[in-house]
Design a protein around this motif. Structure first.
Motif, PDB file in Angstrom:
ATOM      1  N   TRP A 126      -5.304  -9.784  -3.037  1.00  0.00           N
ATOM      2  CA  TRP A 126      -5.219 -11.189  -2.632  1.00  0.00           C
ATOM      3  C   TRP A 126      -4.743 -11.311  -1.186  1.00  0.00           C
ATOM      4  CZ3 TRP A 126      -1.176 -14.355  -1.048  1.00  0.00           C
ATOM      5  CH2 TRP A 126      -1.446 -15.734  -1.027  1.00  0.00           C
ATOM      6  N   LEU A 127      -3.715 -10.513  -0.834  1.00  0.00           N
ATOM      7  CA  LEU A 127      -3.206 -10.541   0.534  1.00  0.00           C
ATOM      8  C   LEU A 127      -4.275 -10.087   1.528  1.00  0.00           C
ATOM      9  CD1 LEU A 127       0.397  -9.105  -0.008  1.00  0.00           C
ATOM     10  CD2 LEU A 127      -0.201 -11.453   0.624  1.00  0.00           C
ATOM     11  N   ALA A 128      -5.049  -9.067   1.161  1.00  0.00           N
ATOM     12  CA  ALA A 128      -6.104  -8.574   2.038  1.00  0.00           C
ATOM     13  C   ALA A 128      -7.157  -9.663   2.271  1.00  0.00           C
ATOM     14  CB  ALA A 128      -6.741  -7.334   1.440  1.00  0.00           C
ATOM     15  N   ARG A 129      -7.484 -10.414   1.213  1.00  0.00           N
ATOM     16  CA  ARG A 129      -8.459 -11.503   1.362  1.00  0.00           C
ATOM     17  C   ARG A 129      -7.928 -12.614   2.252  1.00  0.00           C
ATOM     18  NH1 ARG A 129      -9.103 -10.598  -4.282  1.00  0.00           N
ATOM     19  NH2 ARG A 129      -7.863 -12.458  -4.735  1.00  0.00           N
ATOM     20  N   ARG A 130      -6.647 -12.917   2.111  1.00  0.00           N
ATOM     21  CA  ARG A 130      -6.073 -13.976   2.946  1.00  0.00           C
ATOM     22  C   ARG A 130      -6.024 -13.566   4.418  1.00  0.00           C
ATOM     23  NH1 ARG A 130      -3.236 -18.195   0.561  1.00  0.00           N
ATOM     24  NH2 ARG A 130      -3.113 -18.884   2.730  1.00  0.00           N
TER      25      ARG A 130
ATOM     26  N   SER B   9       0.815  -1.214   0.000  1.00  0.00           N
ATOM     27  CA  SER B   9       0.000   0.000   0.000  1.00  0.00           C
ATOM     28  C   SER B   9       0.852   1.270   0.000  1.00  0.00           C
ATOM     29  CB  SER B   9      -0.939   0.004   1.216  1.00  0.00           C
ATOM     30  OG  SER B   9      -0.195   0.009   2.426  1.00  0.00           O
ATOM     31  N   GLN B  10       2.147   1.161   0.390  1.00  0.00           N
ATOM     32  CA  GLN B  10       3.015   2.330   0.427  1.00  0.00           C
ATOM     33  C   GLN B  10       3.823   2.512  -0.850  1.00  0.00           C
ATOM     34  OE1 GLN B  10       5.278   3.115   4.022  1.00  0.00           O
ATOM     35  NE2 GLN B  10       4.174   1.519   5.124  1.00  0.00           N
ATOM     36  N   ARG B  11       3.615   1.628  -1.825  1.00  0.00           N
ATOM     37  CA  ARG B  11       4.512   1.622  -2.970  1.00  0.00           C
ATOM     38  C   ARG B  11       4.461   2.924  -3.771  1.00  0.00           C
ATOM     39  NH1 ARG B  11       0.205  -1.664  -4.401  1.00  0.00           N
ATOM     40  NH2 ARG B  11      -0.838  -1.194  -6.387  1.00  0.00           N
ATOM     41  N   ARG B  12       3.276   3.523  -3.920  1.00  0.00           N
ATOM     42  CA  ARG B  12       3.176   4.754  -4.700  1.00  0.00           C
ATOM     43  C   ARG B  12       3.925   5.895  -4.017  1.00  0.00           C
ATOM     44  NH1 ARG B  12      -1.661   2.105  -5.471  1.00  0.00           N
ATOM     45  NH2 ARG B  12      -2.274   1.802  -7.657  1.00  0.00           N
ATOM     46  N   ARG B  13       3.747   6.006  -2.691  1.00  0.00           N
ATOM     47  CA  ARG B  13       4.441   7.068  -1.973  1.00  0.00           C
ATOM     48  C   ARG B  13       5.952   6.867  -2.015  1.00  0.00           C
ATOM     49  NH1 ARG B  13       6.511   7.448   2.965  1.00  0.00           N
ATOM     50  NH2 ARG B  13       5.632   5.442   3.615  1.00  0.00           N
ATOM     51  N   LEU B  14       6.400   5.618  -1.865  1.00  0.00           N
ATOM     52  CA  LEU B  14       7.829   5.346  -1.882  1.00  0.00           C
ATOM     53  C   LEU B  14       8.418   5.573  -3.271  1.00  0.00           C
ATOM     54  CD1 LEU B  14       8.095   2.168   0.378  1.00  0.00           C
ATOM     55  CD2 LEU B  14       8.586   4.545   0.970  1.00  0.00           C
TER      56      LEU B  14
ATOM     57  N   THR C 199      -0.584  -5.644 -11.532  1.00  0.00           N
ATOM     58  CA  THR C 199      -0.175  -6.871 -10.843  1.00  0.00           C
ATOM     59  C   THR C 199      -0.076  -6.653  -9.342  1.00  0.00           C
ATOM     60  OG1 THR C 199       1.062  -7.619 -12.788  1.00  0.00           O
ATOM     61  CG2 THR C 199       1.635  -8.623 -10.682  1.00  0.00           C
ATOM     62  N   LEU C 200       0.505  -5.529  -8.939  1.00  0.00           N
ATOM     63  CA  LEU C 200       0.632  -5.239  -7.513  1.00  0.00           C
ATOM     64  C   LEU C 200      -0.727  -4.982  -6.877  1.00  0.00           C
ATOM     65  CD1 LEU C 200       3.843  -3.013  -7.485  1.00  0.00           C
ATOM     66  CD2 LEU C 200       3.618  -5.401  -6.769  1.00  0.00           C
ATOM     67  N   ASP C 201      -1.640  -4.374  -7.625  1.00  0.00           N
ATOM     68  CA  ASP C 201      -3.004  -4.179  -7.118  1.00  0.00           C
ATOM     69  C   ASP C 201      -3.668  -5.531  -6.858  1.00  0.00           C
ATOM     70  OD1 ASP C 201      -2.911  -1.428  -7.109  1.00  0.00           O
ATOM     71  OD2 ASP C 201      -3.780  -1.221  -9.122  1.00  0.00           O
ATOM     72  N   GLN C 202      -3.504  -6.464  -7.784  1.00  0.00           N
ATOM     73  CA  GLN C 202      -4.079  -7.795  -7.619  1.00  0.00           C
ATOM     74  C   GLN C 202      -3.455  -8.518  -6.427  1.00  0.00           C
ATOM     75  OE1 GLN C 202      -3.731  -9.952 -11.301  1.00  0.00           O
ATOM     76  NE2 GLN C 202      -4.658  -8.308 -12.505  1.00  0.00           N
TER      77      GLN C 202
END
Length: 250
Positions: free
Chosen positions: A241-245, A157-162, A234-237
């Motif tokens: 996926w991680l949020a669902r897990r 979730s921080q990738r855009r800011r970084l 790809t990172l959004d997907q």
């Protein structure tokens, strides 16, 4: 560099292995990158052809010789992990002046960074002596950049800011090193775009969406934009996926 995967890792024998070399050319690049990301304590060793491999940084911080031995004339190196200068950051009001206030993770992180950075510096001097005709340019974050040091690199979730921070920092680094870099890059037919470097409004979004071609090659600009979009999707997907897990585990 080879168009195949060229990823240094450490094998079970403790020695480096280069995926992409003739004897390991059959290994898919996805599997090679997985092995190169297997940092002990965070990710388990990766089994390939009956052997187990971990991140090659445990053997050597920067495996520049893999490219330099192939006759690379200009090598751009990126080292994202530098020791944090807490004293300078504290003066700027950006971080505690004592890293132990941040607990064991920060202490271990600083220790790991200091070890690999000192080895890299020694290695860089060795490369310049062994390959005097090659141009080697190193890019690193500022040592007082608290934003990069305290960021959770495992948070998608921080990738855009970084990315935005890294883009701005790199531009500042290029401006600061402009006289030396201009001469060094000119020897390889590369010209620095002063108009873009001095444009205070330019950000990472503008760099990816700029319609003007790179070196008059429209395909190059199209490739950069399409690759960025595919990576973002790809990172959004993966994030979803991680949020669902995580939700399922609760």
């Amino acid at each position: 560099m080879s168009p195949r995967s060229t990823v240094p890792v450490v094998s079970r024998s403790g020695g480096p292995v280069v995926f992409g070399s003739r004897e390991h050319a059959h290994v898919p690049i996805s599997r090679a990158i997985e092995a190169s990301s297997a940092l002990p304590g965070l990710f388990p060793p990766v089994a390939i052809d009956g052997a187990h491999y971990v991140d090659g940084a445990l053997n050597k911080t920067l495996h520049a010789s893999v490219a330099l031995d192939e006759g690379i004339a200009l090598l751009l190196c990126v080292n994202p992990l530098v020791p944090f200068d807490a004293s300078a950051a504290h003066v700027q009001g950006r971080a505690p002046d004592r890293l132990n206030e941040g607990g064991l993770p920060l202490v271990l992180g600083q220790t790991f960074r200091a070890i690999i950075h000192s080895r890299m510096r020694v290695g860089m001097e060795s490369y310049r002596a062994r390959y005097p005709d090659a141009g080697i340019v190193l890019f690193e974050p500022d040592r007082e950049d608290a934003d990069m040091f305290f960021a959770n690199i495992f948070s998608y979730s921080q990738r855009r800011r970084l990315c935005a921070t890294a883009f701005a920092t790199t531009r500042a680094n290029l401006r600061a090193r402009r006289p030396a870099l201009r001469a060094q890059l000119a020897r390889h037919g590369i010209r620095m775009r002063d108009d873009r470097l001095d444009d205070a409004t330019r950000d990472v979004g503008a760099a990816l969406c700029d319609p003007r071609p790179i070196r008059a090659d429209p395909h190059a600009r199209k490739t950069v934009r399409s690759t960025a979009r595919e990576l973002g999707a790809t990172l959004d997907q993966l994030e979803a996926w991680l949020a669902r897990r995580v939700a399922a585990a609760r």
